[in-house]
Design a protein around this motif. Sequence first.
Motif, PDB file in Angstrom:
ATOM      1  N   PHE A 188       0.813  -1.216   0.000  1.00  0.00           N
ATOM      2  CA  PHE A 188       0.000   0.000   0.000  1.00  0.00           C
ATOM      3  C   PHE A 188       0.846   1.266   0.000  1.00  0.00           C
ATOM      4  N   ALA A 189       2.001   1.207   0.675  1.00  0.00           N
ATOM      5  CA  ALA A 189       2.787   2.427   0.864  1.00  0.00           C
ATOM      6  C   ALA A 189       3.230   3.036  -0.465  1.00  0.00           C
ATOM      7  N   ASN A 190       3.702   2.183  -1.373  1.00  0.00           N
ATOM      8  CA  ASN A 190       4.175   2.721  -2.656  1.00  0.00           C
ATOM      9  C   ASN A 190       3.369   2.210  -3.851  1.00  0.00           C
ATOM     10  N   ASP A 191       2.229   1.534  -3.548  1.00  0.00           N
ATOM     11  CA  ASP A 191       1.329   1.045  -4.597  1.00  0.00           C
ATOM     12  C   ASP A 191       2.095   0.191  -5.624  1.00  0.00           C
ATOM     13  N   SER A 192       2.958  -0.705  -5.111  1.00  0.00           N
ATOM     14  CA  SER A 192       3.769  -1.558  -5.986  1.00  0.00           C
ATOM     15  C   SER A 192       3.399  -3.020  -5.796  1.00  0.00           C
ATOM     16  N   TRP A 193       3.694  -3.819  -6.811  1.00  0.00           N
ATOM     17  CA  TRP A 193       3.323  -5.233  -6.823  1.00  0.00           C
ATOM     18  C   TRP A 193       4.577  -6.111  -6.897  1.00  0.00           C
ATOM     19  N   VAL A 194       4.489  -7.293  -6.233  1.00  0.00           N
ATOM     20  CA  VAL A 194       5.485  -8.353  -6.359  1.00  0.00           C
ATOM     21  C   VAL A 194       4.754  -9.632  -6.706  1.00  0.00           C
ATOM     22  N   ASN A 195       5.316 -10.414  -7.644  1.00  0.00           N
ATOM     23  CA  ASN A 195       4.684 -11.653  -8.096  1.00  0.00           C
ATOM     24  C   ASN A 195       5.603 -12.840  -7.804  1.00  0.00           C
ATOM     25  N   TYR A 196       5.075 -13.814  -7.021  1.00  0.00           N
ATOM     26  CA  TYR A 196       5.799 -15.052  -6.742  1.00  0.00           C
ATOM     27  C   TYR A 196       5.166 -16.178  -7.559  1.00  0.00           C
ATOM     28  N   THR A 197       6.002 -16.953  -8.235  1.00  0.00           N
ATOM     29  CA  THR A 197       5.525 -18.098  -9.008  1.00  0.00           C
ATOM     30  C   THR A 197       6.281 -19.355  -8.591  1.00  0.00           C
ATOM     31  N   LYS A 198       5.879 -20.475  -9.148  1.00  0.00           N
ATOM     32  CA  LYS A 198       6.571 -21.734  -8.871  1.00  0.00           C
ATOM     33  C   LYS A 198       8.024 -21.670  -9.326  1.00  0.00           C
ATOM     34  N   ASP A 199       8.296 -20.881 -10.361  1.00  0.00           N
ATOM     35  CA  ASP A 199       9.643 -20.803 -10.914  1.00  0.00           C
ATOM     36  C   ASP A 199      10.577 -19.906 -10.114  1.00  0.00           C
ATOM     37  N   ASN A 200      10.042 -18.857  -9.461  1.00  0.00           N
ATOM     38  CA  ASN A 200      10.934 -17.929  -8.759  1.00  0.00           C
ATOM     39  C   ASN A 200      10.803 -17.976  -7.246  1.00  0.00           C
ATOM     40  N   SER A 201      10.029 -18.979  -6.729  1.00  0.00           N
ATOM     41  CA  SER A 201       9.821 -19.073  -5.283  1.00  0.00           C
ATOM     42  C   SER A 201       9.560 -20.533  -4.902  1.00  0.00           C
ATOM     43  N   GLY A 202       9.172 -20.727  -3.649  1.00  0.00           N
ATOM     44  CA  GLY A 202       8.892 -22.073  -3.167  1.00  0.00           C
ATOM     45  C   GLY A 202       7.438 -22.470  -3.265  1.00  0.00           C
ATOM     46  N   LEU A 203       6.652 -21.842  -4.145  1.00  0.00           N
ATOM     47  CA  LEU A 203       5.250 -22.231  -4.330  1.00  0.00           C
ATOM     48  C   LEU A 203       5.148 -23.658  -4.877  1.00  0.00           C
ATOM     49  N   ASN A 204       4.129 -24.404  -4.447  1.00  0.00           N
ATOM     50  CA  ASN A 204       3.895 -25.750  -4.969  1.00  0.00           C
ATOM     51  C   ASN A 204       3.419 -25.720  -6.417  1.00  0.00           C
ATOM     52  N   ASN A 205       2.629 -24.681  -6.726  1.00  0.00           N
ATOM     53  CA  ASN A 205       1.915 -24.670  -7.997  1.00  0.00           C
ATOM     54  C   ASN A 205       1.494 -23.228  -8.279  1.00  0.00           C
ATOM     55  N   ASN A 206       1.332 -22.865  -9.530  1.00  0.00           N
ATOM     56  CA  ASN A 206       0.875 -21.505  -9.862  1.00  0.00           C
ATOM     57  C   ASN A 206      -0.634 -21.340  -9.799  1.00  0.00           C
ATOM     58  N   GLY A 207      -1.360 -22.445  -9.722  1.00  0.00           N
ATOM     59  CA  GLY A 207      -2.811 -22.376  -9.598  1.00  0.00           C
ATOM     60  C   GLY A 207      -3.220 -22.327  -8.147  1.00  0.00           C
ATOM     61  N   LEU A 208      -3.323 -21.118  -7.589  1.00  0.00           N
ATOM     62  CA  LEU A 208      -3.615 -20.935  -6.169  1.00  0.00           C
ATOM     63  C   LEU A 208      -5.128 -20.865  -5.938  1.00  0.00           C
ATOM     64  N   THR A 209      -5.555 -21.351  -4.780  1.00  0.00           N
ATOM     65  CA  THR A 209      -6.986 -21.462  -4.505  1.00  0.00           C
ATOM     66  C   THR A 209      -7.449 -20.682  -3.277  1.00  0.00           C
ATOM     67  N   ASP A 210      -6.574 -20.517  -2.245  1.00  0.00           N
ATOM     68  CA  ASP A 210      -7.024 -19.834  -1.031  1.00  0.00           C
ATOM     69  C   ASP A 210      -5.806 -19.356  -0.244  1.00  0.00           C
ATOM     70  N   LEU A 211      -6.059 -18.387   0.662  1.00  0.00           N
ATOM     71  CA  LEU A 211      -5.038 -17.819   1.527  1.00  0.00           C
ATOM     72  C   LEU A 211      -5.550 -17.762   2.959  1.00  0.00           C
ATOM     73  N   GLY A 212      -4.639 -17.922   3.914  1.00  0.00           N
ATOM     74  CA  GLY A 212      -4.955 -17.750   5.327  1.00  0.00           C
ATOM     75  C   GLY A 212      -3.777 -17.125   6.044  1.00  0.00           C
ATOM     76  N   LEU A 213      -4.037 -16.475   7.177  1.00  0.00           N
ATOM     77  CA  LEU A 213      -2.995 -15.780   7.917  1.00  0.00           C
ATOM     78  C   LEU A 213      -3.139 -16.122   9.388  1.00  0.00           C
ATOM     79  N   ASP A 214      -2.004 -16.516  10.031  1.00  0.00           N
ATOM     80  CA  ASP A 214      -2.101 -16.848  11.451  1.00  0.00           C
ATOM     81  C   ASP A 214      -1.768 -15.628  12.302  1.00  0.00           C
ATOM     82  N   ALA A 215      -1.776 -15.829  13.619  1.00  0.00           N
ATOM     83  CA  ALA A 215      -1.577 -14.714  14.545  1.00  0.00           C
ATOM     84  C   ALA A 215      -0.179 -14.138  14.469  1.00  0.00           C
ATOM     85  N   ASN A 216       0.772 -14.894  13.912  1.00  0.00           N
ATOM     86  CA  ASN A 216       2.154 -14.436  13.795  1.00  0.00           C
ATOM     87  C   ASN A 216       2.460 -13.852  12.421  1.00  0.00           C
TER      88      ASN A 216
END
Length: 827
Positions: A193-221
């Motif tokens: 939000f601060a600089n209105d910029s985007w970062v994109n993580y994919t299976k090729d440039n990160s540790g994602l299992n797959n590029n077809g994502l279905t849901d997100l969750g966030l824990d207390a930490n």
Amino acid sequence: MKKVQLFLSLLFFTHCLFSQTNGWYQYSQPKKIYDMKYDSVGNLHCGTDMGYVKLDNTLKVVDFKNLTSQTFPVGKLEQIAINSSNNNLLYAITDRKNILEINLTTNEIKYPLFNETLEDFTNNNFDHTKIYWAKNGTLYIFGGSKKFYQTLENGVLSAKKDIDFIPTSIIENKDGTKVYFASATKGLWVLDFANDSWVNYTKDNSGLNNNGLTDLGLDANDVLYITSYGGLCSLNNGVFTKYEKLQPNSTLNYPCFQVDIHPNNNEVVVRTSTNNSASHQGFTRIELANNTWSIFKQDDTNCVNKNTMDHSIYNADGSKILAIESFQGFNLAKNMVFDYKNNTCSEIDFNYLDAENINSYSNFNTRPGKASGTIDVGFTNNKGFNILNVHIAPHQQQFANLTLPIPNPVSTFQYDVLTHKDKFLVTNNKKEIQKVDKDNSVTTIENFNAGSLIKTKKGGFSITEKAQFVYSEFVGSDRKIFYKECDFSENTCSESTEMFANDRNLTSNVTFSCQETSDTELVCGVIKKNNSGENAIKIIKLDKATRNGTPVLETLISEIVTNIVRDIAFLDDTRSDGVNNPKAHIISDNGERIASISQTSNEPVKFFYSADKNKDGEVDSLEEVDDKWVDDEIYDDAGVFFNSIVGIFRIHDDNLASNDALKHLRKRFGHYLAHEDGTVGNRIKNSNADEVLKTKNITGSEFNNLPSDFKIYKMVVIGYSNYKYATFMNTNYGLLFKPEIDYNSILNIEVEQLLTSKVSVHPNPTRNRVIISGVEVGELSLLDLNGRKIRVSKAKNLDISGVSKGVYLVHIKTKNNKNISKKIIVQ
């Protein structure tokens, strides 16, 4: 052709139906839960196919919004967003077109929230549209194939901003400085939000299992959890960790479609099934410390024992899992609370109206109840044939009882529900017709039909125990039509006689209707495809005794009918020139024209009628694709009190908003009426061009601001006093009902009252006969309070000897075709 059933006493039911929308009542229960969101104090807010439902932290329904629970109807809500700061505002996507705002404190509803349809920027691809309420109070609206988003802040919709993905889930970090987006095909996107910029993580440039994502969750930490078609992973301070498990006998991981984080323990629950995928593996608890997967599915090892879920989330304290089964059409889904430590299950009761399951597969009808002031509503569902007995006089917000006189045996299904006098008649796939009498005793008449039944209709209102039936069935690949008579005093039916077999493509679709015009004759018609492949209508007069059919007319109707889906309506002898020249009416495929067809001495004559919706005196354009002015008609057998009526139309009409972009946001229901004799609207007359059919709305029949997905599967109209009736509709929102619709004001009452005031029926009370004076009588009829004819006379006097004591109506048809009714008492 749907019968207009007119009885003189009625009404219907409801149990806790909370009618506040112009006197309408809803009898239904949620069948599909689209979205579930907790607020900050543990209440669970749900968007369902029936509206909004709020559960407290004990999972009891404490609030709801549906079509009739408040002034503005709330329909299907596909996604919801809760104000996280004070829990008092809820935003929801509805109609697949705009945003609905519900103030949960004041119950105020705002719709539409902005002066555009969502389709304006989602290009009609609404399946992936998402809304998210940020902590700063901004509503983000994403989605559609055009791949951009807009924000709604302080009621102002922003300009469009381009993005390069279709979001499937959205969540903020704890301090509200970043928003994470799961995309359908392009991995994880992060908006700073601060600089209105985007970062994109994919299976090729990160540790994602797959590029077809279905849901997100966030824990207390502030650890992000990401589900995909390749499993589960987490993102913590820029580090990805994978949690995967291979499917049995496969090289593929279990796909995960939803994630929820336990509020206290180091574990999550993921949904490993979805209704729109080949994966049907229930849901799974994952202990993150050692990547241990506990899968709960239909394998007889757990009480859930289901494979396909729409939702799997923890309850507020994490002690149980809420497992919401996918709705599978006819059968209701199970909504369970699963205590995974003790392997016990209980159900979440979303059925706050205490209603039975009535859906698009159901057929229904009505009859007078056994007890005075009640009516029975008979309907089919997955359990069998049900009868709901309801109080009608006065209407009460409760029903007396629900019975199941015909449970569904294995491989048995009910088809049509008909009525005859005080009986329900139910056809099934066992080639039977089952009679349910007023005590709900069932008598089965076997061999009703020979093939695979498609549709059964009853031809008119007989006052005897004999009833006429016309039905269609598959015989091999042929669609054949048959006539038979059943005597319900003997519980026997005659042999079937085939009808309309000549010059008809028997493998093509066909619709048909019959109307009883006398004790000896039926008028029947069929819309067919002839042997030359052209659409045509054929009408015959059928002699009941000989079963011989005399042709009345046959003509091509390709200019009206392209797809054979709509029925034929006949006008009987109280509204046209009777059995000597029956008049058929057809609604065109698109519902925008009415064709009136009759036979002259030389050839068939067709007249066409169109709509003047905006009442400017001009025929409205028929080129607007979504601008249908009538979806169906129900005006045959309109009966004594609807005298001279040509049509009572059920209107599915889009509201015309001042902003053209909102034109098709909501629908309007209403009954519209026109008279043969011109007392309401214009007289139907000969015309070579389309005549504008000027109709008049029956005040009180309206149901405004209905959802744009609103559909009616069947409607029954029942009159219960001289100028009052009730409407029952089986819809995609369950059974809707409204009593106390008064059409007195739209008739030419002054003329009727003047005529009626000169007519005398005497003696009254009486024992043996009544005499009519003050008018030239064409025909007299004695009717009971269910609208059935008891006696008929062509003279000025009527013999009533032998008639049981009680209140009756004398219906007078004058020689100049006026209709008058007088109440009498037989002692």
